[in-house]
Design a protein around this motif. Structure first.
Motif, PDB file in Angstrom:
ATOM      1  N   VAL A   1       8.976   1.713   6.895  1.00 50.95           N
ATOM      2  CA  VAL A   1       7.625   2.289   6.832  1.00 50.95           C
ATOM      3  C   VAL A   1       7.508   3.580   7.637  1.00 50.95           C
ATOM      4  N   TYR A   2       8.354   3.750   8.646  1.00 52.24           N
ATOM      5  CA  TYR A   2       8.205   4.916   9.531  1.00 52.24           C
ATOM      6  C   TYR A   2       8.241   6.249   8.771  1.00 52.24           C
ATOM      7  N   PRO A   3       9.238   6.522   7.932  1.00 56.46           N
ATOM      8  CA  PRO A   3       9.239   7.836   7.252  1.00 56.46           C
ATOM      9  C   PRO A   3       8.049   8.033   6.327  1.00 56.46           C
ATOM     10  N   LYS A   4       7.549   6.967   5.757  1.00 60.11           N
ATOM     11  CA  LYS A   4       6.373   7.087   4.902  1.00 60.11           C
ATOM     12  C   LYS A   4       5.126   7.433   5.723  1.00 60.11           C
ATOM     13  N   LEU A   5       5.006   6.831   6.884  1.00 61.99           N
ATOM     14  CA  LEU A   5       3.871   7.127   7.758  1.00 61.99           C
ATOM     15  C   LEU A   5       3.966   8.549   8.313  1.00 61.99           C
TER      16      LEU A   5
ATOM     17  N   ASN B   1      13.713  -5.316   8.402  1.00 54.63           N
ATOM     18  CA  ASN B   1      13.895  -3.858   8.469  1.00 54.63           C
ATOM     19  C   ASN B   1      12.567  -3.138   8.244  1.00 54.63           C
ATOM     20  N   PHE B   2      11.493  -3.732   8.776  1.00 53.64           N
ATOM     21  CA  PHE B   2      10.141  -3.255   8.497  1.00 53.64           C
ATOM     22  C   PHE B   2       9.906  -1.839   9.027  1.00 53.64           C
ATOM     23  N   LEU B   3      10.111  -1.629  10.305  1.00 55.13           N
ATOM     24  CA  LEU B   3       9.808  -0.314  10.883  1.00 55.13           C
ATOM     25  C   LEU B   3      10.653   0.813  10.285  1.00 55.13           C
TER      26      LEU B   3
ATOM     27  N   LEU C   1       0.831  -1.205   0.000  1.00 59.74           N
ATOM     28  CA  LEU C   1       0.000   0.000   0.000  1.00 59.74           C
ATOM     29  C   LEU C   1       0.866   1.257   0.000  1.00 59.74           C
ATOM     30  N   LEU C   2       1.883   1.278   0.837  1.00 63.44           N
ATOM     31  CA  LEU C   2       2.760   2.447   0.905  1.00 63.44           C
ATOM     32  C   LEU C   2       3.538   2.664  -0.387  1.00 63.44           C
ATOM     33  N   GLY C   3       3.614   1.637  -1.207  1.00 63.37           N
ATOM     34  CA  GLY C   3       4.245   1.781  -2.512  1.00 63.37           C
ATOM     35  C   GLY C   3       3.442   2.635  -3.475  1.00 63.37           C
ATOM     36  N   SER C   4       2.179   2.925  -3.115  1.00 60.97           N
ATOM     37  CA  SER C   4       1.339   3.788  -3.955  1.00 60.97           C
ATOM     38  C   SER C   4       1.252   5.212  -3.401  1.00 60.97           C
ATOM     39  N   GLN C   5       2.054   5.516  -2.390  1.00 56.71           N
ATOM     40  CA  GLN C   5       2.027   6.842  -1.768  1.00 56.71           C
ATOM     41  C   GLN C   5       2.480   7.916  -2.756  1.00 56.71           C
ATOM     42  N   TRP C   6       1.822   9.057  -2.693  1.00 59.08           N
ATOM     43  CA  TRP C   6       2.166  10.182  -3.557  1.00 59.08           C
ATOM     44  C   TRP C   6       3.349  10.972  -2.987  1.00 59.08           C
ATOM     45  N   SER C   7       3.933  11.798  -3.825  1.00 65.70           N
ATOM     46  CA  SER C   7       5.083  12.597  -3.391  1.00 65.70           C
ATOM     47  C   SER C   7       4.704  13.614  -2.319  1.00 65.70           C
ATOM     48  N   ASP C   8       3.417  14.005  -2.253  1.00 63.40           N
ATOM     49  CA  ASP C   8       2.999  14.952  -1.215  1.00 63.40           C
ATOM     50  C   ASP C   8       2.702  14.265   0.109  1.00 63.40           C
TER      51      ASP C   8
END
Length: 416
Positions: free
Chosen positions: A130-134, A125-127, A56-63
């Motif tokens: 994903v942390y910076p994306k969250l 290396n999960f956290l 899901l986080l792979g579809s995150q936008w640049s904003d």
């Protein structure tokens, strides 16, 4: 045994990198669905739960926004409406998505997934990944979506609430000129009863709002939003996820204080939505609270140290929602004029909101109520073939069957 039945649903809906809510009705990846699904998947395969969220986080936008749908290239482009051709949104990585968002359950799901298997999480290396994306996701919400200046996040489309046709949106939607019915073709009613789904008039307004946002480049600063409301459920879930981010930060030897500060500020701002024993949405067009009571107003029960918890619990147990008597928790006031026991978010009870209320009851140490709700979830999930939602009076199955978050959250409560 519910574990094996839930596993059958979740493995059957797995695509190799994510889980569809329903192969027929919802054949792509949905944002808050994947968060809830990961919460259950962690009991079957922590690695797969991590991959669910990473996908899901792979579809995150640049904003920083996480779109509410990530479209699968293996599914026919017209299998779901609005599809990728309508949204015209593609990430820098080439993923086609929608342009709107859904409630931020993701950090909570990530933390619970980590807790299920810390060694596997560290190994992958999960956290740290994903942390910076969250963090970017929450920053988008708290800056670009504070449209009212109240320190709260605003939604700009009913679908962003996850509770598409809630009666709380009726007055705001009435201001929207619907797109002509001959300008689009619905696909949802190919797989579900018309009586269970939003009306054509609702859909025409949804399409109009989405088209306007698209035509303005999904720019929150320049789009002339006809629909902009502060939703207590959305903001309560952001608070819960800020607390989760604080836990993630601590696990990474980072300072949790920015997330705890954000959670405290949001909790204080949320108080401005409290009226008549519940939380209500604020319509930013006129600045008024909407006097319509829905499950969204009860979700803040999961907010730690919520000042209004005692009054809110009394409302949940009162005639409007009959917590402990109705099946699960109704999505809308049982005494309200717009109540319909079978139509989507206008009365039926949902498993994801029941899970959230259960979490709140546990936090409040309302153990008897929490256990009764847990047992109700397990009984109804198993007895309805993991229905999408149920009639709050009879428990009759409604919507899709073999629904992923129903299976996932039943599995989670079975393990609790």
């Amino acid at each position: 045994m519910i574990r094996s039945a839930a596993a059958r649903v979740l493995f059957g809906n797995w695509t190799g990198h994510s889980t569809v809510p329903s192969h027929s009705l919802y054949p792509h990846q949905w944002s808050w669905d994947s968060a809830f699904i990961a919460i259950g998947l962690r009991h079957l395969s922590p690695r797969r739960a991590q991959i669910e969220l990473e996908s899901l986080l792979g579809s995150q936008w640049s904003d920083g926004r996480i779109p509410h749908i990530s479209f699968s290239p293996s599914v026919a482009r017209d299998a779901y409406f609005p599809g990728p051709d309508f949204w015209q949104a593609t990430t820098s990585g080439g993923v086609e998505t929608s342009g709107i968002i859904q409630p931020p359950v993701h950090a909570l799901a990530a933390w619970l997934t980590h807790e299920a298997a810390p060694e596997e999480s560290v190994r992958r290396n999960f956290l740290p990944r994903v942390y910076p994306k969250l963090v970017a996701w929450h920053a988008y919400l708290r800056t670009r979506r504070d449209l009212g200046g109240h320190g709260l996040v605003a939604i700009v489309h009913p679908w962003e609430s996850g509770m598409d046709n809630s009666p709380a949106w009726d007055a705001a939607l009435a201001r929207v000129e619907p797109a002509p019915l001959d300008s689009f073709t619905r696909r949802d009613t190919d797989h579900a009863s018309d009586a269970d789904r939003p009306t054509d008039l609702d859909y025409g307004r949804y399409v109009q709002l989405a088209g306007t946002y698209r035509d303005h480049g999904y720019d929150d600063a320049t789009t002339p939003f006809e629909f902009a409301l502060e939703d207590p459920c959305f903001n309560a879930l952001l608070i819960a996820s800020e607390h989760a981010l604080a836990s993630i930060a601590s696990a990474l030897s980072l300072a949790p204080s920015p997330h705890l500060k954000a959670a405290a500020e949001l909790t204080e701002s949320l108080a401005s939505l409290f009226a008549d024993g519940t939380f209500r949405v604020r319509d930013l067009t006129n600045g008024e609270l909407v006097a319509v009571d829905t499950i969204a107003g009860l979700i803040p029960l999961l907010v730690p140290r919520l000042p209004q918890a005692t009054e809110l619990l009394a409302t949940a147990r009162g005639p409007r929602f009959r917590l402990g008597e109705a099946k699960l928790v109704p999505s809308y006031d049982l005494t309200g004029p717009a109540f319909e026991p079978g139509r989507y978010w206008r009365g039926p009870s949902w498993f994801n909101t029941a899970w959230l209320i259960h979490r709140g009851l546990t936090t409040l140490e309302q153990n008897a109520l929490a256990e009764a709700l847990r047992e109700d979830v397990l009984k109804l999930a198993a007895g309805t073939d993991f229905a999408e939602y149920v009639d709050p009076h009879t428990g009759e199955a409604r919507g899709a069957r073999d629904f992923s978050w129903t299976a996932a959250l039943a599995l989670d409560l079975e393990r609790s």
